[in-house]
Design an enzyme around this catalytic site. Structure first.
Site, PDB file in Angstrom:
ATOM      1  CG  LEU A  21     -58.860 -41.187 -21.003  1.00 42.38           C
ATOM      2  CD1 LEU A  21     -57.748 -41.420 -22.261  1.00 42.38           C
ATOM      3  CD2 LEU A  21     -59.352 -42.412 -20.722  1.00 42.38           C
ATOM      4  CG  ASP A  40     -51.382 -34.184 -14.232  1.00 38.65           C
ATOM      5  OD1 ASP A  40     -52.353 -34.941 -14.958  1.00 38.65           O
ATOM      6  OD2 ASP A  40     -50.974 -32.916 -14.721  1.00 38.65           O
ATOM      7  CG  ASP A  66     -41.709 -32.016 -18.306  1.00 35.63           C
ATOM      8  OD1 ASP A  66     -42.256 -32.853 -18.985  1.00 35.63           O
ATOM      9  OD2 ASP A  66     -40.837 -31.152 -19.012  1.00 35.63           O
ATOM     10  CB  ILE A  67     -44.211 -37.448 -17.926  1.00 43.15           C
ATOM     11  CG1 ILE A  67     -43.965 -38.798 -17.890  1.00 43.15           C
ATOM     12  CG2 ILE A  67     -44.679 -36.854 -19.339  1.00 43.15           C
ATOM     13  CD1 ILE A  67     -43.656 -39.509 -16.607  1.00 43.15           C
ATOM     14  CG  ASN A  93     -53.485 -41.008 -19.413  1.00 46.57           C
ATOM     15  OD1 ASN A  93     -54.314 -41.226 -20.222  1.00 46.57           O
ATOM     16  ND2 ASN A  93     -53.911 -39.786 -18.546  1.00 46.57           N
ATOM     17  CE1 TYR A 165     -52.553 -37.329 -28.827  1.00 45.84           C
ATOM     18  CE2 TYR A 165     -53.808 -37.895 -30.624  1.00 45.84           C
ATOM     19  CZ  TYR A 165     -53.749 -37.706 -29.332  1.00 45.84           C
ATOM     20  OH  TYR A 165     -54.494 -38.508 -28.475  1.00 45.84           O
ATOM     21  CE  LYS A 169     -51.531 -40.394 -27.790  1.00 47.24           C
ATOM     22  NZ  LYS A 169     -51.387 -40.610 -26.480  1.00 47.24           N
ATOM     23  CB  THR A 199     -60.118 -35.504 -21.273  1.00 49.38           C
ATOM     24  OG1 THR A 199     -59.215 -35.308 -22.468  1.00 49.38           O
ATOM     25  CG2 THR A 199     -60.156 -37.223 -21.181  1.00 49.38           C
TER      26      THR A 199
END
Length: 315
Positions: A21, A40, A66-67, A93, A165, A169, A199
């Site tokens: 994505l 990324d 690393d985000i 994302n 997860y 979210k 993905t």
């Protein structure tokens, strides 16, 4: 014919842009005219995305990392300002999966998913909104500012095997609404998408693409909505949550009250709740057949009728 939204002169940050994505969204934003800073954890993958954008005549800078680290988010903001002199768009994302039932999930599996998804969204949002707030105060007027966050139908469904997860979210959705409400005065428009996309992260859930015809779960079908929400055309859209896949876009309604009870109608002398009054009020109340009253399964019926696809799932 409606004019296509343009992002000419805009500068964007896209996280998780190495594959799937994020890659599709980065390419679409660049095609619409935006200059981009790409992030990324996989440096080689995000370098390839940047190379594709440059080969097509666009502008792309890579800040891999690393985000979940504050330094990574700061590096992206510093880069977009140094390279392009502005920041207009943030597309969050980046994500990771560590699926397991809640009773067998480890601390590490919980922390990693919450850190990557929810903390990652927060770090970029905090820096971007602070930047836009300062710019708005300096100019005395709202600025151009767009955030597109990536949520998932998992939080609506209470997906078994995805407690980390789903929780992340749900948090992203709440963060989006808070950002929209608290920062609208500065010009910020924050919206979330719940995409279904085939993905690398969702390969085990989605299976293989069809042998013939369009793939309704191709990430490229999600990117047009992201591009539109990043554009000036979406100035009146704020704090919304979209389900998107294939040829379908659905705007979710906020939660509603299913039933309410008043203590005074159930034997309470002073109108306040007692155990007896609660027992009388809820004695005939039962959760529906889904087994989880707050779960929303309506999105499962969404389908692109031209393709004939219906499935659960999401990013």
């Amino acid at each position: 014919m409606t004019d296509l939204p343009s992002l000419d002169g805009r500068a964007a940050i896209v996280t998780g842009a190495g594959n799937g994505l994020g890659r599709a969204e980065a390419l679409a934003l660049a095609q619409a005219g935006a200059s981009v800073v790409l992030n990324d954890l996989q440096a080689e993958a995000v370098d390839r995305t940047a190379a594709e954008i440059r080969a097509a005549g666009g502008n792309a800078v890579v800040r891999a990392g690393d985000i979940g680290e504050s330094a990574t988010a700061q590096a992206m903001l510093s880069s977009v300002l140094a390279e392009y002199g502005r920041l207009d768009i943030v597309v969050n994302n980046a994500g990771v999966l560590r699926d397991r039932m809640v009773f067998s999930m480890s601390d590490e599996e919980w922390d990693l998913v919450l850190r990557t998804h929810l903390r990652g969204h927060f770090l970029t949002t905090r820096l971007a909104t602070a930047y836009w707030r300062d710019k708005s105060k300096q100019s005395g007027a709202p600025v151009y500012a767009r955030i597109v966050n990536t949520s998932s139908e998992a939080f609506l469904l209470g997906s078994p095997g995805q407690p980390n997860y789903s929780a992340a979210k749900a948090g992203i959705t709440a963060l989006t609404v808070v950002t929209a409400r608290s920062c609208a005065r500065y010009g910020v428009r924050a919206n979330a998408i719940c995409p279904r996309a085939r993905t690398a992260m969702t390969a085990d859930l989605m299976g293989a693409a069809p042998d013939a015809g369009p793939d309704p779960l191709a990430p490229e079908h999600v990117a047009p909505l992201v591009t539109y929400l990043a554009s000036a055309a979406a100035d009146d859209i704020n704090g919304e949550v979209f389900v998107v896949h294939g040829g379908v876009i659905a705007v979710l309604a906020p939660p509603s009250i299913r039933e309410s009870f008043l203590a005074k109608e159930h034997g309470s002398a002073d109108g306040m709740w007692t155990l007896e009054a609660v027992a009388e009020a809820l004695g005939g109340f039962a959760t529906g057949p889904s087994g989880a009253g707050f779960a929303c399964e309506e999105t499962l019926a969404l389908a692109d009728e031209t393709i004939g696809f219906t499935a659960a799932g999401g990013h």
